[in-house]
Each structure stands twice: as C-alpha cells, then as structure tokens.
Design an enzyme around this catalytic site. Structure first.
Site, PDB file in Angstrom:
ATOM      1  CE  LYS A 197      92.531  69.187   5.729  1.00 25.46           C
ATOM      2  NZ  LYS A 197      93.917  69.038   5.301  1.00 25.46           N
ATOM      3  CD  GLU A 203      92.664  82.054  15.195  1.00 25.07           C
ATOM      4  OE1 GLU A 203      92.210  80.888  15.163  1.00 25.07           O
ATOM      5  OE2 GLU A 203      93.866  82.322  15.376  1.00 25.07           O
ATOM      6  N   GLY A 257      95.390  72.843   3.776  1.00 24.29           N
ATOM      7  CA  GLY A 257      94.710  74.143   3.901  1.00 24.29           C
ATOM      8  C   GLY A 257      95.223  75.184   2.910  1.00 24.29           C
ATOM      9  NE  ARG A 258     101.597  74.966   3.762  1.00 26.77           N
ATOM     10  CZ  ARG A 258     101.458  74.111   4.771  1.00 26.77           C
ATOM     11  NH1 ARG A 258     100.427  74.222   5.599  1.00 26.77           N
ATOM     12  NH2 ARG A 258     102.341  73.160   4.962  1.00 26.77           N
ATOM     13  CD  GLU A 343     100.476  77.112   7.710  1.00 28.11           C
ATOM     14  OE1 GLU A 343      99.719  76.652   6.841  1.00 28.11           O
ATOM     15  OE2 GLU A 343     100.054  77.737   8.700  1.00 28.11           O
ATOM     16  CG  HIS A 374     106.710 106.309  -4.388  1.00 29.82           C
ATOM     17  ND1 HIS A 374     107.347 107.476  -4.756  1.00 29.82           N
ATOM     18  CD2 HIS A 374     106.289 105.712  -5.531  1.00 29.82           C
ATOM     19  CE1 HIS A 374     107.271 107.598  -6.078  1.00 29.82           C
ATOM     20  NE2 HIS A 374     106.636 106.536  -6.569  1.00 29.82           N
ATOM     21  CE  LYS A 503      96.361  76.498  15.110  1.00 33.95           C
ATOM     22  NZ  LYS A 503      95.940  75.400  14.247  1.00 33.95           N
TER      23      LYS A 503
HETATM   24  O1  F6P Z   1      96.962  77.262  12.068  1.00 34.71           O
HETATM   25  C1  F6P Z   1      97.379  77.012  10.786  1.00 34.71           C
HETATM   26  C2  F6P Z   1      96.280  76.389   9.980  1.00 34.71           C
HETATM   27  O2  F6P Z   1      96.111  75.068  10.343  1.00 34.71           O
HETATM   28  C3  F6P Z   1      96.563  76.509   8.501  1.00 34.71           C
HETATM   29  O3  F6P Z   1      97.417  75.546   8.021  1.00 34.71           O
HETATM   30  C4  F6P Z   1      95.208  76.474   7.942  1.00 34.71           C
HETATM   31  O4  F6P Z   1      95.186  76.938   6.621  1.00 34.71           O
HETATM   32  C5  F6P Z   1      94.477  77.367   8.907  1.00 34.71           C
HETATM   33  O5  F6P Z   1      95.054  77.062  10.155  1.00 34.71           O
HETATM   34  C6  F6P Z   1      92.991  77.223   8.959  1.00 34.71           C
HETATM   35  O6  F6P Z   1      92.611  75.936   9.301  1.00 34.71           O
HETATM   36  P1  F6P Z   1      91.116  75.459   9.127  1.00 34.71           P
HETATM   37  O7  F6P Z   1      90.763  75.504   7.695  1.00 34.71           O
HETATM   38  O8  F6P Z   1      91.063  74.070   9.688  1.00 34.71           O
HETATM   39  O9  F6P Z   1      90.244  76.391   9.927  1.00 34.71           O
END
Ligand code: F6P
Length: 534
Positions: A197, A203, A257-258, A343, A374, A503
């Site tokens: 987003k 990452e 995002g979620r 979250e 199990h 972060k």
């Molecule tokens: O670090 C948490 C977060 O902001 C989430 O809420 C989000 O889904 C994820 O990182 C990824 O964010 P982006 O889509 O901006 O890479």
C-alpha cells in the site's frame, strides 16, 4: 449494562456446567445463529439468556448500530489517521453510492476491478506476454502483512478453483524466503507483483529489489520492468521504482492493509481463479455485509461471534482463543486472523487516548484439525488454562471420491467439541483402570491422569463447502466480528501504531550491523547481541 454487571453474572453462573444447560431441549437451536448457508453453534459455551441479554445491551450502549452505519457510509471512523474505513465498498453493489470527501467511491472501485479483471484475463490467456513473447507461467506476489496474508490465505483456500498461472508468495525479509521461492522458477517466465500500500515497507522493497536483480540477470535491465506489476496507493513511489502506470493497480487510503484482499491486493488470487470466481467471493462478502447490517440480536452472526469472544476473553478472562479449521485449505486462516484480530484490537488506549478499562483483544492462534489434535490439544483438554476453541467445518469437501475421509474429519471435529464439554469423570477413569487390572494407589494415580475436566467452551461454525463465495462470507464474518469487538472496547480497530517502534529501531540498527555506524547508547543486552553477530 456494563462489563461489571457481566462479570457479576459470570461469578454467579460459573459453578454451572455447560452440559447441564442442555437440560433445556431448545438450547442448541436457541444458542445458534444461521445465515447464508452457515450454522454458527455457540451453545457449547457458558452463555445463558441473561448473559446474552447483557452482552447485547453492552453492544447497544456502545453505539454499535450508529458506528456500523458510520463505517458503511464512509465516515472517517479511523480517527487517529483521519480516514474512512471502506473495505465494504470494495464489494458493494454498483447500485450503492458511498460518498467520501464529496465524491462517490463506487465508480472508482468498479474501474479498478475492471482493470484488474482485464489484466488477469489477458495474463491467464497468455496475452500479457513476457518480453521475449512467451507466456508467464508463474506469478510471485511480494508483500507482507495485509499485502500478503489475505491473498496467500485465499489462494490456498481456493486451490480447487485454480486454473491460471501458478501463484507464489514471498513476504519475509529473510533471504531464505525469496531464495527458496525463486529456486524452482525461471526468471524469463515469471511475473512479479509488488504489493505494498505504502510502497515503502522495507521487507517488500528489499525483496522486490532482489527479484528485479534475479530477473535482470536473465533478461537484461531494459526488459526487467516488463516483469513487474505494482499494487499500491503510492503512485509517486511506484513511478520512481520504474513500474509503468498501466501496470500499477492503485487503491485509496480508506482500504486498510489487513482489510484489502477484496481489491487490487487480491490480484494474485484473481489471476489464480479468474475474475468470475473472484466476483463470487465478493458476492459472498457482500451477502455477509447485508446480513450484518440487517439481522437483529441473536440472529446476527458477526455480532454473536464477537459477543462470544468478548464473553470468553473480557468477562471469563481466558487469555487466548484457538481457531481450528477442520479444513486443510484454511491452513493460513489462523495467520490471517492473527493480523486481522490482533493488529486491529491489540490496543491499550481508547479512541480518545485514555487507558482502556478492560483488557483488549485476545491472543489468537490455531492450526487445522486434525493436525492440532496430535500436537497441542493435550493442553486444550487437560492443561490448567482454558482455551475457548472455535471449530470450523464444511458439510462437504471437494473430493467426492474421498468422502469417507471427509466423514472421518467431521467426526473428529464434532468429537473434540463434545470431549471438551463433557470431559471424563474420575469415576469413569477409575472404572477404566480397574478394567485394565489396576488396584489401590496405582489405580488412583493412573486414573488421575485420565480425567478430563470438561466444561470447556467451544463454538462450531459449519458451512456448506469452501467455495469462493463461502470464503468471502467467512472472511467478512470475521472482519465484522473484529469491528464489533473494537466498538464495544471503544478502540480504533483500524490503525496499527504498535508496529512502528520496532521499524524505527531496526532502521537504526541495520547500519550498526553493517559496520557503518557505531552503536549509540545500546542497552547491555542488545549490545551483546550486536557484538556476537558482528
Ligand atoms: O507494519 C504493519 C503494516 O503496516 C500492516 O498494517 C500492513 O498490512 C503491512 O505493514 C504492509 O504494509 P504495506 O502494504 O504498506 O507494505
């Protein structure tokens, strides 16, 4: 009505056993909710009529109805970020108008779906070509959190419906993830979707760079760009990254995002199953939205799922809840729900910044049955802590030739909730030991290990079959549950400030680990860890 009244009621009824509540022959039906081919049975809990009334009053008092309409109509209910919360607009009927800042958002949603659909269809037909004129056989979605978990969970859930290119997911910045994923793929035939987003998540951007190098090494720098697609709200950054505008699928800041798998973030899923089935999933979610807005009290499934959750965590004090899908294809659902629920509702202050007066959301965890049986079910049945279990099971699977396996799966699922409730008394355990030939102290000792206290609450969600439509219903059901719990707790379920500090500190530590900066004011433990690693 208040949490205190509920707590007092819980103290009153606690000694009563769940199974005794079934002396009321109507209990199963009265403490269950049915909607859209789903049956949510919450009768194997300690809830009684008064508890349900008190919980419904609590929801009412929290202003749930107004808050719900505020969300659906596009008010800025994410108050700490000043944003509307409109994932429901991504699946809304085209007949609706939802106005945000003076503009109807529905035409934009439809445009975006159409662009995604056109792209997915052309890719699936082999009309979106690789630079050398071939077919993209594999698609790699690079994203994390909400830009990974939703589509990754859904792609897995709907594997019987896959008829597009193979879809893979990379999320972790651990190089092992991308290395293992790309190992089996040919760069020349691979399309990479960079899903972020913000288009700044370290990452994702790091993995995207790695993928670009991997592709460029084979097809050359100039052609590498044609292997990339971006899903993002940040047009500036996608442009800087060199992704052509027509390869960018954007969305608005009112999609959290979620909560984003219903729009462009779901492109990988749409590529796997096709736009029509993706549309079926949206239809299912919309049906659940309509149900949530219109069904009253006990007939409202997301409301009851939320109230059962509040009862167990905030009132009874059970610290975690287990989500146990007896549906192997929902293997990623617990991870998806961990983000969705934790979250969203893992907060310590109310919307106005004052400390919460009750505990916030529970720890959510789980695994598909029967694997869990199990492994950790030992603790669930005989451990000292009570874990409310949320079982899930389809009436039928996708493998008619393996229907006998599905029956065995179902028997296991039902047996677990039964065992949790009924348990095994010391008398029965003694009897078993006697039959095994034991006597005296040894009989007593061995019997004690075979006692199941029972009286452990669980719910069971049954659904017809894990189709795209049903998956849409299930996910929307859980989204609305989180919403209801958040409203009752008085928190903002749509921000995530708790992920920020780590972060910031990671960004400061990376140059230290690279040897480019000297550690400044590190605590003794972190310093020791840095020393070990460098
Ligand atoms: O670090 C948490 C977060 O902001 C989430 O809420 C989000 O889904 C994820 O990182 C990824 O964010 P982006 O889509 O901006 O890479």
């Amino acid at each position: 009505m208040s949490f205190e009244t509920l707590a007092a009621h819980w103290a009153d009824i606690q000694p009563r056993r769940i199974e005794d509540l079934f002396e009321d022959p109507k209990r199963a039906g009265a403490f269950s909710t049915q909607a859209e081919n789903m049956l949510f049975d919450w009768s194997k809990t300690t809830l009684d009529d008064r508890a349900v009334t008190l919980l419904l009053d609590l929801a009412q008092k929290a202003g749930l109805t107004d808050r719900l309409e505020a969300m659906f109509s596009g008010e800025a209910i994410n108050e700490t970020e000043g944003r509307a919360v409109l994932h429901t607009a991504l699946r809304a009927s085209t007949a609706r108008k939802i106005i945000v800042e003076g503009k109807d958002v529905i035409p934009g949603v439809q445009d975006s779906l159409k662009r995604m659909g056109d792209f997915a269809v052309r890719l699936r037909k082999g009309q979106v070509r690789t630079p050398s004129g071939g077919r993209f056989t594999d698609v790699v979605n690079i994203g994390i959190g909400g830009s990974d978990l939703g589509p990754a969970m859904a792609v897995r859930a709907l594997s019987p419906y896959h008829d597009g290119p193979r879809v893979h997911f990379v999320s972790n910045v651990d190089g092992a993830h991308i290395a293992d994923t790309l190992a089996g793929l040919n760069p020349a035939d691979t399309l990479v979707i960079v899903a972020s987003k913000t288009f700044t998540t370290i990452e994702t951007m790091t993995n995207a760079e790695t993928a670009r190098k991997w592709i460029a090494a084979q097809v050359g720098e100039a052609a590498a760009g044609l292997h990339f697609v971006a899903l993002s709200s940040n047009e500036e950054k996608t442009g800087e990254w060199g992704i052509a505008r027509e390869r960018v699928f954007g969305f608005e800041d009112w999609v959290g995002g979620r909560y984003s798998m219903w729009g462009p973030i779901g492109l990988s899923l749409m590529i796997a199953i096709g736009p029509d089935r993706f549309g079926d999933m949206l239809d299912g979610a919309r049906a659940m939205d309509t149900h949530f807005r219109s069904a009253k009290g006990r007939d409202n499934m997301p409301l009851m799922l939320a109230l059962v959750g509040l009862w167990h965590h905030q009132i009874c004090g059970y610290p975690t809840r287990a989500v146990l899908p007896y549906d192997q294809r929902l293997v990623r659902l617990p991870a998806y729900l961990q983000q969705l629920e934790m979250e969203s509702n893992g907060k310590r202050v109310a919307m106005d910044g004052t400390p919460l007066s009750v505990v916030s959301g529970p720890v959510v965890w789980g695994e598909p049955g029967t694997n869990g049986q199990h492994a950790f079910y030992q603790l669930i049945h005989q451990g000292t802590e009570i874990v409310p279990c949320e079982f899930m099971l389809a009436r039928e699977g996708h493998e008619p030739e393996l229907a006998h396996q599905h029956r065995l799966l179902a028997a296991n699922c039902l047996a677990q909730s039964q065992a949790l409730m009924v348990g095994r008394s010391v008398e029965v355990a003694r009897d078993l030991m006697e039959k095994a030939g034991l006597k005296g102290d040894e009989l007593e000792r061995q019997a004690a290990h075979r006692v199941f206290p029972g009286n452990r609450p669980s719910t069971t969600l049954l659904y017809n079959k894990l189709t795209p439509r049903m998956l849409g219903q299930i996910v929307a059901l859980y989204e609305h549950r989180v919403f209801v719990e958040g409203v009752i707790l008085g928190i903002n379920s749509f921000d995530q400030w708790g992920v920020e500090l780590g972060k910031v500190l990671a960004t400061a530590l990376e140059p230290v680990l690279n040897g480019e900066a000297s550690p400044a004011d590190l605590d003794g433990s972190t310093q020791q860890l840095v020393d070990y690693l460098t």
